[in-house]
Design a protein around this motif. Structure first.
Motif, PDB file in Angstrom:
ATOM      1  N   GLU A 101       0.836  -1.218   0.000  1.00 47.53           N
ATOM      2  CA  GLU A 101       0.000   0.000   0.000  1.00 47.53           C
ATOM      3  C   GLU A 101       0.864   1.260   0.000  1.00 47.53           C
ATOM      4  OE1 GLU A 101      -3.246   0.206  -0.586  1.00 47.53           O
ATOM      5  OE2 GLU A 101      -3.077  -1.972  -0.854  1.00 47.53           O
ATOM      6  N   LYS A 102       1.937   1.240   0.812  1.00 46.29           N
ATOM      7  CA  LYS A 102       2.828   2.416   0.875  1.00 46.29           C
ATOM      8  C   LYS A 102       3.468   2.692  -0.487  1.00 46.29           C
ATOM      9  CE  LYS A 102       5.597   3.510   4.351  1.00 46.29           C
ATOM     10  NZ  LYS A 102       6.517   3.512   5.495  1.00 46.29           N
ATOM     11  N   ILE A 103       3.885   1.613  -1.162  1.00 42.06           N
ATOM     12  CA  ILE A 103       4.526   1.778  -2.478  1.00 42.06           C
ATOM     13  C   ILE A 103       3.511   2.296  -3.490  1.00 42.06           C
ATOM     14  CG2 ILE A 103       5.628   0.529  -4.400  1.00 42.06           C
ATOM     15  CD1 ILE A 103       6.895  -1.307  -2.162  1.00 42.06           C
ATOM     16  N   LYS A 104       2.278   1.784  -3.415  1.00 40.95           N
ATOM     17  CA  LYS A 104       1.221   2.285  -4.313  1.00 40.95           C
ATOM     18  C   LYS A 104       1.023   3.793  -4.108  1.00 40.95           C
ATOM     19  CE  LYS A 104      -1.557  -1.873  -4.952  1.00 40.95           C
ATOM     20  NZ  LYS A 104      -2.714  -2.623  -4.435  1.00 40.95           N
ATOM     21  N   GLY A 105       1.263   4.225  -2.874  1.00 43.87           N
ATOM     22  CA  GLY A 105       1.126   5.654  -2.563  1.00 43.87           C
ATOM     23  C   GLY A 105       2.360   6.468  -2.918  1.00 43.87           C
ATOM     24  N   GLY A 106       3.395   5.782  -3.495  1.00 41.80           N
ATOM     25  CA  GLY A 106       4.573   6.512  -3.962  1.00 41.80           C
ATOM     26  C   GLY A 106       5.818   6.367  -3.101  1.00 41.80           C
ATOM     27  N   TRP A 107       5.747   5.563  -2.036  1.00 46.96           N
ATOM     28  CA  TRP A 107       6.912   5.402  -1.155  1.00 46.96           C
ATOM     29  C   TRP A 107       7.909   4.425  -1.784  1.00 46.96           C
ATOM     30  CZ3 TRP A 107       8.821   1.068   1.619  1.00 46.96           C
ATOM     31  CH2 TRP A 107       9.783   1.348   2.604  1.00 46.96           C
ATOM     32  N   THR A 108       9.142   4.876  -1.974  1.00 49.28           N
ATOM     33  CA  THR A 108      10.192   3.977  -2.498  1.00 49.28           C
ATOM     34  C   THR A 108      11.509   4.291  -1.793  1.00 49.28           C
ATOM     35  OG1 THR A 108      10.618   5.542  -4.294  1.00 49.28           O
ATOM     36  CG2 THR A 108       9.185   3.671  -4.807  1.00 49.28           C
ATOM     37  N   ALA A 121       2.928 -12.131  -7.250  1.00 46.19           N
ATOM     38  CA  ALA A 121       1.737 -11.577  -7.926  1.00 46.19           C
ATOM     39  C   ALA A 121       1.424 -10.178  -7.391  1.00 46.19           C
ATOM     40  CB  ALA A 121       0.543 -12.502  -7.729  1.00 46.19           C
ATOM     41  N   LYS A 122       1.534 -10.027  -6.075  1.00 48.17           N
ATOM     42  CA  LYS A 122       1.262  -8.708  -5.471  1.00 48.17           C
ATOM     43  C   LYS A 122       2.356  -7.706  -5.830  1.00 48.17           C
ATOM     44  CE  LYS A 122      -1.704 -10.125  -1.778  1.00 48.17           C
ATOM     45  NZ  LYS A 122      -1.957 -10.416  -0.414  1.00 48.17           N
ATOM     46  N   VAL A 123       3.598  -8.188  -5.856  1.00 52.22           N
ATOM     47  CA  VAL A 123       4.728  -7.299  -6.162  1.00 52.22           C
ATOM     48  C   VAL A 123       4.694  -6.906  -7.645  1.00 52.22           C
ATOM     49  CG1 VAL A 123       7.250  -7.083  -6.161  1.00 52.22           C
ATOM     50  CG2 VAL A 123       6.112  -8.329  -4.322  1.00 52.22           C
ATOM     51  N   GLY A 124       4.291  -7.859  -8.493  1.00 50.35           N
ATOM     52  CA  GLY A 124       4.225  -7.588  -9.937  1.00 50.35           C
ATOM     53  C   GLY A 124       3.324  -6.412 -10.265  1.00 50.35           C
ATOM     54  N   ILE A 129       5.722   1.354 -10.745  1.00 54.95           N
ATOM     55  CA  ILE A 129       6.416   2.241  -9.795  1.00 54.95           C
ATOM     56  C   ILE A 129       7.856   1.765  -9.595  1.00 54.95           C
ATOM     57  CG2 ILE A 129       6.415   3.134  -7.411  1.00 54.95           C
ATOM     58  CD1 ILE A 129       3.322   2.498  -7.442  1.00 54.95           C
ATOM     59  N   LEU A 130       8.032   0.440  -9.398  1.00 51.85           N
ATOM     60  CA  LEU A 130       9.349  -0.086  -9.047  1.00 51.85           C
ATOM     61  C   LEU A 130      10.283  -0.219 -10.251  1.00 51.85           C
ATOM     62  CD1 LEU A 130       8.330  -2.895  -6.514  1.00 51.85           C
ATOM     63  CD2 LEU A 130       8.979  -0.521  -6.027  1.00 51.85           C
ATOM     64  N   GLY A 131       9.727  -0.561 -11.421  1.00 50.38           N
ATOM     65  CA  GLY A 131      10.541  -0.797 -12.623  1.00 50.38           C
ATOM     66  C   GLY A 131      11.453   0.371 -12.977  1.00 50.38           C
ATOM     67  N   ARG A 133      12.576   2.695 -11.274  1.00 46.33           N
ATOM     68  CA  ARG A 133      13.558   3.019 -10.231  1.00 46.33           C
ATOM     69  C   ARG A 133      14.581   1.898 -10.023  1.00 46.33           C
ATOM     70  NH1 ARG A 133       8.829   5.303  -9.097  1.00 46.33           N
ATOM     71  NH2 ARG A 133       8.758   7.414  -8.228  1.00 46.33           N
ATOM     72  N   GLY A 134      14.460   0.845 -10.832  1.00 47.86           N
ATOM     73  CA  GLY A 134      15.406  -0.271 -10.701  1.00 47.86           C
ATOM     74  C   GLY A 134      15.216  -1.073  -9.428  1.00 47.86           C
ATOM     75  N   LEU A 135      13.994  -1.056  -8.880  1.00 48.63           N
ATOM     76  CA  LEU A 135      13.742  -1.726  -7.599  1.00 48.63           C
ATOM     77  C   LEU A 135      12.955  -3.030  -7.733  1.00 48.63           C
ATOM     78  CD1 LEU A 135      12.782   1.344  -5.354  1.00 48.63           C
ATOM     79  CD2 LEU A 135      14.818  -0.070  -5.121  1.00 48.63           C
ATOM     80  N   MET A 136      12.589  -3.391  -8.956  1.00 51.76           N
ATOM     81  CA  MET A 136      11.745  -4.581  -9.136  1.00 51.76           C
ATOM     82  C   MET A 136      12.537  -5.852  -8.805  1.00 51.76           C
ATOM     83  SD  MET A 136       8.635  -5.050  -9.981  1.00 51.76           S
ATOM     84  CE  MET A 136       7.672  -6.530 -10.140  1.00 51.76           C
ATOM     85  N   PRO A 137      12.055  -6.666  -7.863  1.00 52.09           N
ATOM     86  CA  PRO A 137      12.756  -7.934  -7.569  1.00 52.09           C
ATOM     87  C   PRO A 137      12.816  -8.817  -8.811  1.00 52.09           C
ATOM     88  CG  PRO A 137      11.119  -7.444  -5.873  1.00 52.09           C
ATOM     89  CD  PRO A 137      10.877  -6.479  -6.993  1.00 52.09           C
ATOM     90  N   ASN A 138      13.902  -9.582  -8.928  1.00 51.68           N
ATOM     91  CA  ASN A 138      14.115 -10.377 -10.128  1.00 51.68           C
ATOM     92  C   ASN A 138      14.853 -11.661  -9.748  1.00 51.68           C
ATOM     93  OD1 ASN A 138      15.353 -11.418 -12.536  1.00 51.68           O
ATOM     94  ND2 ASN A 138      15.117  -9.422 -13.494  1.00 51.68           N
ATOM     95  N   PRO A 139      14.323 -12.823 -10.157  1.00 56.63           N
ATOM     96  CA  PRO A 139      15.002 -14.088  -9.809  1.00 56.63           C
ATOM     97  C   PRO A 139      16.451 -14.132 -10.300  1.00 56.63           C
ATOM     98  CG  PRO A 139      12.854 -14.502 -10.835  1.00 56.63           C
ATOM     99  CD  PRO A 139      13.111 -13.033 -10.955  1.00 56.63           C
ATOM    100  N   LYS A 140      16.733 -13.461 -11.457  1.00 56.14           N
ATOM    101  CA  LYS A 140      18.093 -13.491 -12.024  1.00 56.14           C
ATOM    102  C   LYS A 140      19.112 -12.806 -11.118  1.00 56.14           C
ATOM    103  CE  LYS A 140      16.796 -13.637 -16.898  1.00 56.14           C
ATOM    104  NZ  LYS A 140      16.527 -12.781 -18.056  1.00 56.14           N
ATOM    105  N   THR A 141      18.655 -11.835 -10.326  1.00 59.00           N
ATOM    106  CA  THR A 141      19.606 -11.126  -9.452  1.00 59.00           C
ATOM    107  C   THR A 141      19.512 -11.629  -8.009  1.00 59.00           C
ATOM    108  OG1 THR A 141      18.022  -9.339  -9.044  1.00 59.00           O
ATOM    109  CG2 THR A 141      19.543  -9.043 -10.882  1.00 59.00           C
ATOM    110  N   GLY A 142      18.744 -12.720  -7.816  1.00 59.48           N
ATOM    111  CA  GLY A 142      18.672 -13.316  -6.473  1.00 59.48           C
ATOM    112  C   GLY A 142      17.768 -12.572  -5.509  1.00 59.48           C
ATOM    113  N   THR A 143      16.934 -11.666  -6.046  1.00 58.91           N
ATOM    114  CA  THR A 143      16.048 -10.900  -5.149  1.00 58.91           C
ATOM    115  C   THR A 143      14.625 -11.456  -5.107  1.00 58.91           C
ATOM    116  OG1 THR A 143      15.855  -9.289  -6.954  1.00 58.91           O
ATOM    117  CG2 THR A 143      17.324  -8.714  -5.138  1.00 58.91           C
ATOM    118  N   VAL A 144      14.371 -12.544  -5.844  1.00 57.22           N
ATOM    119  CA  VAL A 144      13.130 -13.316  -5.648  1.00 57.22           C
ATOM    120  C   VAL A 144      13.580 -14.694  -5.193  1.00 57.22           C
ATOM    121  CG1 VAL A 144      11.056 -14.279  -6.719  1.00 57.22           C
ATOM    122  CG2 VAL A 144      11.913 -12.052  -7.463  1.00 57.22           C
ATOM    123  N   THR A 145      13.393 -14.995  -3.913  1.00 59.76           N
ATOM    124  CA  THR A 145      13.962 -16.226  -3.353  1.00 59.76           C
ATOM    125  C   THR A 145      13.258 -16.606  -2.058  1.00 59.76           C
ATOM    126  OG1 THR A 145      15.994 -17.171  -2.401  1.00 59.76           O
ATOM    127  CG2 THR A 145      15.744 -14.806  -2.189  1.00 59.76           C
TER     128      THR A 145
END
Length: 229
Positions: A101-108, A121-124, A129-131, A133-145
């Motif tokens: 909810e905070k991120i939807k409101g612009g908090w990053t 699914a919720k993060v997607g 907003i996240l894309g 800013r380079g903040l989107m979690p990604n399995p390739k970088t080990g941030t979806v685990t």
């Protein structure tokens, strides 16, 4: 433009067009940075790739031996069963619904977001907003685990991810000017070795075209790619 005393000192030490070895550049950077704050040490590598082609994309992760010198703020988005593990590893923020909810409101106000696969699914839905800013979690970088504790510890220890931009340049920070020259050199070499290992098979001609090392306010120092070994 009037040259300041510091600027004159810098120009006296920087020889135009000179190509340096990594260790020379690391030592010289410390001599030509006069900022009152602890400036970041940045590296720019121009690659002979066409990033518009998927088979020439260069992207990876590297753990710098001496860290980045930055305090990395980590948010872990996970189900309650993983919260204690994330907190024990040193995550700054842990939770799910309230942070969505905070991120939807612009908090990053974080540097890295790690999440478990079951909340993707919720993060997607936050991609817009996240894309950018380079903040989107990604399995390739080990941030979806599922191993959120390990992921938090690695990020805090100096693991960074990078990718080539549309101009064929990889740019990242590899430390602070307060590091000693040897630490800057070792971080730079670790990063450059990682880039060399990622050479796409489809890339033709010279892979590493140029390397520059600089600090937030210093001129760039050109590095001889052959001195990376």
């Amino acid at each position: 433009m009037k040259l300041t005393k510091n600027r004159k000192a810098v120009l006296a030490k920087v020889e135009p067009g000179k190509v340096h070895k990594v260790d020379e550049a690391a030592a010289l950077l410390k001599e030509i940075t006069f900022t009152k704050f602890d400036a970041s040490v940045d590296i720019d590598v121009r690659l002979g790739v066409d990033p518009r082609k998927a088979n020439q994309m260069v992207r990876g992760v590297v753990t710098l031996p001496h860290g980045t010198g930055k305090t990395v703020r980590v948010l872990v988005l996970c189900t309650p069963d993983k919260e204690a593990e994330a907190q024990a590893a040193g995550a700054d923020f842990v939770g799910l619904e309230e942070y969505v909810e905070k991120i939807k409101g612009g908090w990053t106000d974080v540097d890295v977001i790690i999440c478990t696969p079951n909340v993707m699914a919720k993060v997607g839905a936050l991609g817009r907003i996240l894309g950018p800013r380079g903040l989107m979690p990604n399995p390739k970088t080990g941030t979806v685990t599922m191993e959120v504790g390990k992921a938090v510890e690695e990020v805090k220890a100096g693991k960074i991810d990078f990718k080539v931009d549309k101009f064929g340049i990889v740019h990242t920070s590899i430390g602070k000017v307060s590091f000693d020259a040897k630490q800057i050199e070792e971080n730079a070499k670790e990063f450059l070795h990682t880039i060399l290992k990622l050479k796409p098979a489809a890339a033709k001609g010279t892979y590493v075209k140029s390397i520059y090392l600089s600090t937030t306010m210093s001129p760039g120092l050109q590095i001889d790619p052959k001195s990376v070994d």
